[in-house]
Design a protein around this motif. Structure first.
Motif, PDB file in Angstrom:
ATOM      1  N   ALA A  86       0.825  -1.209   0.000  1.00 32.16           N
ATOM      2  CA  ALA A  86       0.000   0.000   0.000  1.00 32.16           C
ATOM      3  C   ALA A  86       0.859   1.259   0.000  1.00 32.16           C
ATOM      4  O   ALA A  86       0.476   2.280  -0.575  1.00 32.16           O
ATOM      5  CB  ALA A  86      -0.932   0.000   1.213  1.00 32.16           C
ATOM      6  N   MET A  87       2.016   1.180   0.613  1.00 29.25           N
ATOM      7  CA  MET A  87       2.898   2.350   0.689  1.00 29.25           C
ATOM      8  C   MET A  87       3.769   2.514  -0.556  1.00 29.25           C
ATOM      9  O   MET A  87       4.058   3.642  -0.953  1.00 29.25           O
ATOM     10  CB  MET A  87       3.809   2.239   1.910  1.00 29.25           C
ATOM     11  CG  MET A  87       3.066   2.330   3.214  1.00 29.25           C
ATOM     12  SD  MET A  87       2.245   3.889   3.402  1.00 29.25           S
ATOM     13  CE  MET A  87       3.151   4.593   4.722  1.00 29.25           C
ATOM     14  N   MET A  88       4.176   1.401  -1.152  1.00 26.26           N
ATOM     15  CA  MET A  88       5.200   1.480  -2.201  1.00 26.26           C
ATOM     16  C   MET A  88       4.740   1.007  -3.580  1.00 26.26           C
ATOM     17  O   MET A  88       5.458   1.177  -4.549  1.00 26.26           O
ATOM     18  CB  MET A  88       6.434   0.671  -1.777  1.00 26.26           C
ATOM     19  CG  MET A  88       7.040   1.113  -0.452  1.00 26.26           C
ATOM     20  SD  MET A  88       7.592   2.826  -0.430  1.00 26.26           S
ATOM     21  CE  MET A  88       9.047   2.706  -1.436  1.00 26.26           C
ATOM     22  N   GLY A  89       3.594   0.375  -3.685  1.00 27.37           N
ATOM     23  CA  GLY A  89       3.096  -0.081  -4.977  1.00 27.37           C
ATOM     24  C   GLY A  89       3.517  -1.491  -5.326  1.00 27.37           C
ATOM     25  O   GLY A  89       4.360  -2.103  -4.667  1.00 27.37           O
ATOM     26  N   SER A  90       2.916  -2.010  -6.394  1.00 26.67           N
ATOM     27  CA  SER A  90       3.112  -3.409  -6.796  1.00 26.67           C
ATOM     28  C   SER A  90       4.536  -3.720  -7.239  1.00 26.67           C
ATOM     29  O   SER A  90       5.105  -4.736  -6.834  1.00 26.67           O
ATOM     30  CB  SER A  90       2.166  -3.761  -7.948  1.00 26.67           C
ATOM     31  OG  SER A  90       0.847  -3.723  -7.520  1.00 26.67           O
ATOM     32  N   ALA A  91       5.107  -2.874  -8.086  1.00 27.94           N
ATOM     33  CA  ALA A  91       6.439  -3.163  -8.629  1.00 27.94           C
ATOM     34  C   ALA A  91       7.474  -3.249  -7.510  1.00 27.94           C
ATOM     35  O   ALA A  91       8.271  -4.197  -7.454  1.00 27.94           O
ATOM     36  CB  ALA A  91       6.841  -2.105  -9.655  1.00 27.94           C
ATOM     37  N   PHE A  92       7.455  -2.290  -6.603  1.00 29.46           N
ATOM     38  CA  PHE A  92       8.381  -2.312  -5.480  1.00 29.46           C
ATOM     39  C   PHE A  92       8.158  -3.559  -4.632  1.00 29.46           C
ATOM     40  O   PHE A  92       9.121  -4.211  -4.211  1.00 29.46           O
ATOM     41  CB  PHE A  92       8.211  -1.061  -4.604  1.00 29.46           C
ATOM     42  CG  PHE A  92       9.069  -1.082  -3.370  1.00 29.46           C
ATOM     43  CD1 PHE A  92      10.320  -0.498  -3.391  1.00 29.46           C
ATOM     44  CD2 PHE A  92       8.629  -1.696  -2.206  1.00 29.46           C
ATOM     45  CE1 PHE A  92      11.128  -0.528  -2.260  1.00 29.46           C
ATOM     46  CE2 PHE A  92       9.424  -1.735  -1.077  1.00 29.46           C
ATOM     47  CZ  PHE A  92      10.675  -1.145  -1.100  1.00 29.46           C
ATOM     48  N   THR A  93       6.905  -3.881  -4.373  1.00 29.05           N
ATOM     49  CA  THR A  93       6.576  -5.015  -3.506  1.00 29.05           C
ATOM     50  C   THR A  93       7.089  -6.322  -4.096  1.00 29.05           C
ATOM     51  O   THR A  93       7.615  -7.170  -3.377  1.00 29.05           O
ATOM     52  CB  THR A  93       5.057  -5.075  -3.271  1.00 29.05           C
ATOM     53  OG1 THR A  93       4.642  -3.820  -2.718  1.00 29.05           O
ATOM     54  CG2 THR A  93       4.679  -6.180  -2.321  1.00 29.05           C
ATOM     55  N   LEU A  94       6.970  -6.487  -5.398  1.00 21.86           N
ATOM     56  CA  LEU A  94       7.488  -7.708  -6.031  1.00 21.86           C
ATOM     57  C   LEU A  94       9.012  -7.759  -5.978  1.00 21.86           C
ATOM     58  O   LEU A  94       9.589  -8.825  -5.740  1.00 21.86           O
ATOM     59  CB  LEU A  94       6.988  -7.808  -7.469  1.00 21.86           C
ATOM     60  CG  LEU A  94       5.499  -8.099  -7.621  1.00 21.86           C
ATOM     61  CD1 LEU A  94       5.083  -8.035  -9.081  1.00 21.86           C
ATOM     62  CD2 LEU A  94       5.147  -9.452  -7.012  1.00 21.86           C
ATOM     63  N   LYS A  95       9.660  -6.624  -6.180  1.00 17.82           N
ATOM     64  CA  LYS A  95      11.124  -6.576  -6.051  1.00 17.82           C
ATOM     65  C   LYS A  95      11.547  -6.918  -4.634  1.00 17.82           C
ATOM     66  O   LYS A  95      12.458  -7.711  -4.419  1.00 17.82           O
ATOM     67  CB  LYS A  95      11.655  -5.189  -6.426  1.00 17.82           C
ATOM     68  CG  LYS A  95      11.546  -4.847  -7.879  1.00 17.82           C
ATOM     69  CD  LYS A  95      12.009  -3.419  -8.115  1.00 17.82           C
ATOM     70  CE  LYS A  95      11.770  -2.980  -9.538  1.00 17.82           C
ATOM     71  NZ  LYS A  95      12.164  -1.586  -9.754  1.00 17.82           N
ATOM     72  N   ALA A  96      10.871  -6.307  -3.673  1.00 15.83           N
ATOM     73  CA  ALA A  96      11.201  -6.572  -2.271  1.00 15.83           C
ATOM     74  C   ALA A  96      10.945  -8.031  -1.925  1.00 15.83           C
ATOM     75  O   ALA A  96      11.733  -8.645  -1.202  1.00 15.83           O
ATOM     76  CB  ALA A  96      10.397  -5.654  -1.361  1.00 15.83           C
ATOM     77  N   PHE A  97       9.853  -8.596  -2.433  1.00 17.02           N
ATOM     78  CA  PHE A  97       9.530  -9.986  -2.122  1.00 17.02           C
ATOM     79  C   PHE A  97      10.626 -10.933  -2.608  1.00 17.02           C
ATOM     80  O   PHE A  97      10.936 -11.928  -1.946  1.00 17.02           O
ATOM     81  CB  PHE A  97       8.176 -10.384  -2.722  1.00 17.02           C
ATOM     82  CG  PHE A  97       7.834 -11.816  -2.457  1.00 17.02           C
ATOM     83  CD1 PHE A  97       7.524 -12.234  -1.170  1.00 17.02           C
ATOM     84  CD2 PHE A  97       7.838 -12.746  -3.475  1.00 17.02           C
ATOM     85  CE1 PHE A  97       7.224 -13.561  -0.909  1.00 17.02           C
ATOM     86  CE2 PHE A  97       7.539 -14.069  -3.228  1.00 17.02           C
ATOM     87  CZ  PHE A  97       7.226 -14.480  -1.943  1.00 17.02           C
ATOM     88  N   PHE A  98      11.219 -10.644  -3.748  1.00 18.64           N
ATOM     89  CA  PHE A  98      12.318 -11.469  -4.253  1.00 18.64           C
ATOM     90  C   PHE A  98      13.464 -11.487  -3.243  1.00 18.64           C
ATOM     91  O   PHE A  98      14.000 -12.549  -2.903  1.00 18.64           O
ATOM     92  CB  PHE A  98      12.782 -10.931  -5.610  1.00 18.64           C
ATOM     93  CG  PHE A  98      13.937 -11.669  -6.191  1.00 18.64           C
ATOM     94  CD1 PHE A  98      13.773 -12.932  -6.738  1.00 18.64           C
ATOM     95  CD2 PHE A  98      15.211 -11.112  -6.188  1.00 18.64           C
ATOM     96  CE1 PHE A  98      14.849 -13.626  -7.268  1.00 18.64           C
ATOM     97  CE2 PHE A  98      16.286 -11.787  -6.712  1.00 18.64           C
ATOM     98  CZ  PHE A  98      16.107 -13.052  -7.255  1.00 18.64           C
ATOM     99  N   ILE A  99      13.841 -10.315  -2.737  1.00 18.26           N
ATOM    100  CA  ILE A  99      14.914 -10.221  -1.751  1.00 18.26           C
ATOM    101  C   ILE A  99      14.484 -10.865  -0.433  1.00 18.26           C
ATOM    102  O   ILE A  99      15.270 -11.576   0.211  1.00 18.26           O
ATOM    103  CB  ILE A  99      15.306  -8.738  -1.517  1.00 18.26           C
ATOM    104  CG1 ILE A  99      15.739  -8.084  -2.821  1.00 18.26           C
ATOM    105  CG2 ILE A  99      16.389  -8.614  -0.453  1.00 18.26           C
ATOM    106  CD1 ILE A  99      16.902  -8.750  -3.510  1.00 18.26           C
ATOM    107  N   ILE A 100      13.237 -10.648  -0.027  1.00 15.50           N
ATOM    108  CA  ILE A 100      12.706 -11.238   1.208  1.00 15.50           C
ATOM    109  C   ILE A 100      12.770 -12.765   1.143  1.00 15.50           C
ATOM    110  O   ILE A 100      13.184 -13.425   2.100  1.00 15.50           O
ATOM    111  CB  ILE A 100      11.265 -10.755   1.449  1.00 15.50           C
ATOM    112  CG1 ILE A 100      11.263  -9.265   1.809  1.00 15.50           C
ATOM    113  CG2 ILE A 100      10.562 -11.591   2.508  1.00 15.50           C
ATOM    114  CD1 ILE A 100       9.904  -8.592   1.694  1.00 15.50           C
ATOM    115  N   ALA A 101      12.368 -13.328   0.013  1.00 14.69           N
ATOM    116  CA  ALA A 101      12.389 -14.788  -0.144  1.00 14.69           C
ATOM    117  C   ALA A 101      13.822 -15.324  -0.087  1.00 14.69           C
ATOM    118  O   ALA A 101      14.072 -16.367   0.538  1.00 14.69           O
ATOM    119  CB  ALA A 101      11.719 -15.181  -1.456  1.00 14.69           C
TER     120      ALA A 101
END
Length: 170
Positions: A86-101
């Protein structure tokens, strides 16, 4: 945008602390962050901002929904990813999720190696094709210790998000 970065940073730090101390990510943190994100973008960018933030929220929820349904993590982790979206948008969230995983996998591997020992893990990995062949009678592995290896997944969520914020990874 300073409002977004500051709010998200504070929410991440508070969530990290509460997850490490009590294994909980609090609704009193995640829900307001979600509302602030959607509200901020809606006010500043109109319908485009509303959809940007809402799709980010849904993307964040979607990244961890299946692991949550399968019992691999708590609802707080899912809501925290929704707040990030909600704060950063879909594209950022998918990028972050890759690093999180990736971070979550590394932490899991380290914990497994600490608990089971390097050679036991390597033996299991070497014998994995044999296990998957459908003939487990060929192996006599000792599975008396059925305890789970668990850790607060808020740690890789926070670290992965901060790494993505700072370096814009991927």
């Amino acid at each position: 945008m300073l409002v977004i970065y500051t709010t998200l940073f504070l929410a991440l730090i508070i969530s990290l602390i509460t997850d490490m101390k009590s294994r909980r990510i609090l609704n009193i943190i995640t829900f307001p962050v979600i509302l602030i994100g959607i509200g901020f973008y809606s006010i500043t960018q109109g319908w485009d901002g509303f959809f940007f933030s809402s799709f980010g929220f849904l993307t964040g929820i979607g990244t961890l929904l299946i692991p949550f349904i399968l019992g691999g993590m708590g609802a707080g982790d899912v809501k925290l990813m929704g707040a990030i979206g909600a704060m950063m948008g879909s594209a950022f969230t998918l990028k972050a999720f890759f690093i999180i995983a990736l971070l979550g996998g590394v932490i899991s591997l380290i914990l497994i190696l600490r608990k089971k020992g390097f050679f036991n893990v390597m033996k299991l990995l070497y014998l994995m094709p044999l296990l998957l062949s459908g003939n487990p009678g060929l192996l006599n592995l000792n599975y008396q210790d059925k305890s789970k290896i668990v850790f607060p997944y808020g740690v890789p969520i926070v670290l992965g998000t901060l790494i993505t914020m700072v370096w814009g990874v991927v």
